[in-house]
Write a protein that holds these residues in place. Sequence first.
Motif, PDB file in Angstrom:
ATOM      1  N   SER A 175     -23.418 -12.772  16.289  1.00  0.00           N
ATOM      2  CA  SER A 175     -23.596 -14.059  16.960  1.00  0.00           C
ATOM      3  C   SER A 175     -23.820 -13.822  18.441  1.00  0.00           C
ATOM      4  O   SER A 175     -23.377 -12.815  18.997  1.00  0.00           O
ATOM      5  N   GLU A 176     -24.529 -14.754  19.090  1.00  0.00           N
ATOM      6  CA  GLU A 176     -24.851 -14.610  20.504  1.00  0.00           C
ATOM      7  C   GLU A 176     -23.643 -14.857  21.392  1.00  0.00           C
ATOM      8  O   GLU A 176     -23.559 -14.332  22.494  1.00  0.00           O
ATOM      9  N   GLY A 177     -22.694 -15.651  20.908  1.00  0.00           N
ATOM     10  CA  GLY A 177     -21.540 -15.976  21.718  1.00  0.00           C
ATOM     11  C   GLY A 177     -21.797 -17.188  22.613  1.00  0.00           C
ATOM     12  O   GLY A 177     -22.853 -17.818  22.567  1.00  0.00           O
ATOM     13  N   THR A 178     -20.804 -17.499  23.439  1.00  0.00           N
ATOM     14  CA  THR A 178     -20.866 -18.656  24.337  1.00  0.00           C
ATOM     15  C   THR A 178     -20.983 -18.164  25.772  1.00  0.00           C
ATOM     16  O   THR A 178     -20.236 -17.287  26.206  1.00  0.00           O
TER      17      THR A 178
ATOM     18  N   LYS B 127     -16.167 -20.366  14.033  1.00  0.00           N
ATOM     19  CA  LYS B 127     -17.243 -20.400  15.022  1.00  0.00           C
ATOM     20  C   LYS B 127     -18.530 -19.832  14.441  1.00  0.00           C
ATOM     21  O   LYS B 127     -19.615 -20.344  14.715  1.00  0.00           O
TER      22      LYS B 127
ATOM     23  N   TYR C 150     -21.054 -13.420  28.234  1.00  0.00           N
ATOM     24  CA  TYR C 150     -20.835 -14.234  27.045  1.00  0.00           C
ATOM     25  C   TYR C 150     -19.495 -13.859  26.414  1.00  0.00           C
ATOM     26  O   TYR C 150     -19.097 -12.691  26.416  1.00  0.00           O
ATOM     27  N   LYS C 151     -18.829 -14.856  25.846  1.00  0.00           N
ATOM     28  CA  LYS C 151     -17.592 -14.611  25.113  1.00  0.00           C
ATOM     29  C   LYS C 151     -17.797 -14.962  23.647  1.00  0.00           C
ATOM     30  O   LYS C 151     -18.827 -15.519  23.260  1.00  0.00           O
ATOM     31  N   ASP C 152     -16.791 -14.631  22.833  1.00  0.00           N
ATOM     32  CA  ASP C 152     -16.810 -14.912  21.391  1.00  0.00           C
ATOM     33  C   ASP C 152     -18.041 -14.306  20.716  1.00  0.00           C
ATOM     34  O   ASP C 152     -18.656 -14.902  19.827  1.00  0.00           O
TER      35      ASP C 152
ATOM     36  N   LYS D 110     -19.938 -22.350  12.237  1.00  0.00           N
ATOM     37  CA  LYS D 110     -20.194 -23.598  12.981  1.00  0.00           C
ATOM     38  C   LYS D 110     -19.535 -24.782  12.279  1.00  0.00           C
ATOM     39  O   LYS D 110     -20.138 -25.840  12.065  1.00  0.00           O
TER      40      LYS D 110
END
Length: 731
Positions: free
Chosen positions: A702-705, A237, A689-691, A240
């Motif tokens: 990372s910003e996450g999802t 992730k 946000y997750k991940d 990407k």
Amino acid sequence: MIAPQTSRDAEAKKKIGFDALYALDNESDEAEDDGLLASLQKVQGKTLGDPTISLSRSRRTPGRPPGSLVRSKSNIIPALSLSTQQHQKPRNTKSPLELLNELSAAAAATSTSNSIVKDTPTLQHHNTVTGVPSLEKPADDGKMPPSSALPASSAIPMIKNKKGKGKQVVDIKLVPEDQRIFQGLHFYFFPNSDTHPGRRQRIIKAIEYGASWQDKFNDTVTHIIVDRDYDFEQLLKYLKLKELPAGIVVVNENYTATCMDFYKLVDTSTIEFRVKGYEPPASSATIAQPNPSQASEVSLQLKPVKRKAVVLSSQVTSEASLNLVSSSAASLSNSPAPGVLDPQQVPNKDEDELDTAIRQAKESHPLASDDEDDVEGHKRRKTNNWQDKFQCMHKHTGKSGDQGPNAHTLVVLQELADHYDQIRDQWRCKSYRQAISALRKQTTKISTKEAAMRVYGIGSSIAEKIEEIVRTTHLRKLDFAKLDERQQILNRFMKIYGVGLHAAENFASAGYKTIDDLLQKAELTDNQRIGIDHYDDFNSRVPRAEVEKHAGIVKKALKGLDKNYIVNTMGSYRRGAQDSGDIDLLITKPGASIDEIRTTVMDRLVPLLTKHKFLVAALAQTSQADGTKWHGASCLPDSSTWRRIDLLLVPEEELGAALLYFTGNDIFNRSMRLLASKKGMRLNQRGLYKDVLRDYGREKLSEGTLVEGKDERKIFEALGVPWRPPEHRIC
């Protein structure tokens, strides 16, 4: 009897020798420095019998700020050793001038050392590839580089420390060429940051053993070294990618250390180097292996193991067993990988290191329970227990316990919490408020330290104060704070809008004691003058009915501009409080962008309300280009009392998270954010946000999802928290 002149000559020799040593310790190794070597040159040609000649200099060299010297222990120690040995020889063996010449030569010889020590131990992220440093001598451009510059053979990128303490060049000492087992390999570390001390050392050691550190993921990468706290899915992730390019070896952080322990590239397919969630291809074990003759020759040159290494086989006790390391690891790779492919054995993300160790011990122990139902039931109960300890999991009305057995204790603790809030000590204030919330729920009187410490949320220090309150009906710390004249002055000044703790201390240190002193003598900003002029207004609570009148005027004006706008009154008003400190209004419009909302509020609503003299002062406003807040003061038409009012602009897709954030209270919000963090998520005023990947020091990678931001109830559901209406969030 020794003649007086001879005695003076002996004393001069002693002084010169010791002063030379002091000069070595005091001065820098930089070539441009006029310290030790210049002093040595000046003394030549002088009369050695003159006791006034001294090589020593002051500890703080004029013209240089403290801490500006670049020290090198490796440069100082050899010179000290040399001079010490020479000083212990008979005095008439060498003349003082010869001794000084030798010291000068020794200092010059050691000035080319590669070791440079500075204040901040941090490496640098670069957009370029940092490979094995070149060993070739740089071209001579006719200029002599300063001796403090690190040679190319040992240099590694340097950066400024985050705290602004300066730069550092890290000392890289390449191992002999026949021991560079990572020669020709390109390592990408995940997370690829050198802020973590352990990872930073792994990067340095890999470079010393011949590897290239790739700062950006690219086609040259041969190995990805993953920290143990991360899994393969997180790696993909972050990069990407749906899958990694063929031929790249993925191993955990133990791999490089094990290779260095055995002076050879070990089998990458063994379970000891397996990254969670990753199944290596069958051919990965043979990638980038050295030729057998070189491997066997190097593997015999074992160095002492200075730390606990990862064991590849059951025992390594002889030269023969060393030659079987790769084969035994390969045999392990052919067996199933427990804990990697079996979903029931994948560690829970909520587990800490102790839980993981206990679980692994139980799985491997021959007497482990076979009753899987009991184990699963225990895990479920444990999960519920740890989450139940969070404040957000319980109902908090702010009223229960006020008339109970601990009522007086709660009043005194609340006074102390208010005191810390006034002096801007937010951490102590939150600790006391958390303890107050926990004490409110107790149905029996808490009168001892031991009993207080059994209540979750109360620590040792607050427990001692609870016992003191019960025993004496008051608290000495609070009494002293009330009697402290300086503290009273600071509290008075910090109630002025625009005056924080630092400004209040400056005013007090200047001798100001009253508000009139500030008006007559102090230099004040416009906002501070407004804060003084309306000191009583801004420090009085706003009744609930008055909050509704202020909000009603804003709603009416905004509806006149666009009837689709929605205004929510936030803060303690939404929690059902009978009065508030200020007025917080959350403004949004369904389907509108933040730019449209900002233009309507800042360019149309604020000027309109200012024209009608409802908004009487603009105290602070965020950027006109991307701001989302306006802070000021308002006044009702039939009143002369000013009130603090904030306009908060939020797009519809962030409304749920903003409602949660601006409703509060702060302890409830902090509990929600901490719970989200424990579950590998991130919660703020924009959404859940997750991940989200974080590195050392909680640096966000990372910003996450986005999980949810629009619906407040769905955020509670996503975190597994029962819905708490605003009036149940008074922790």
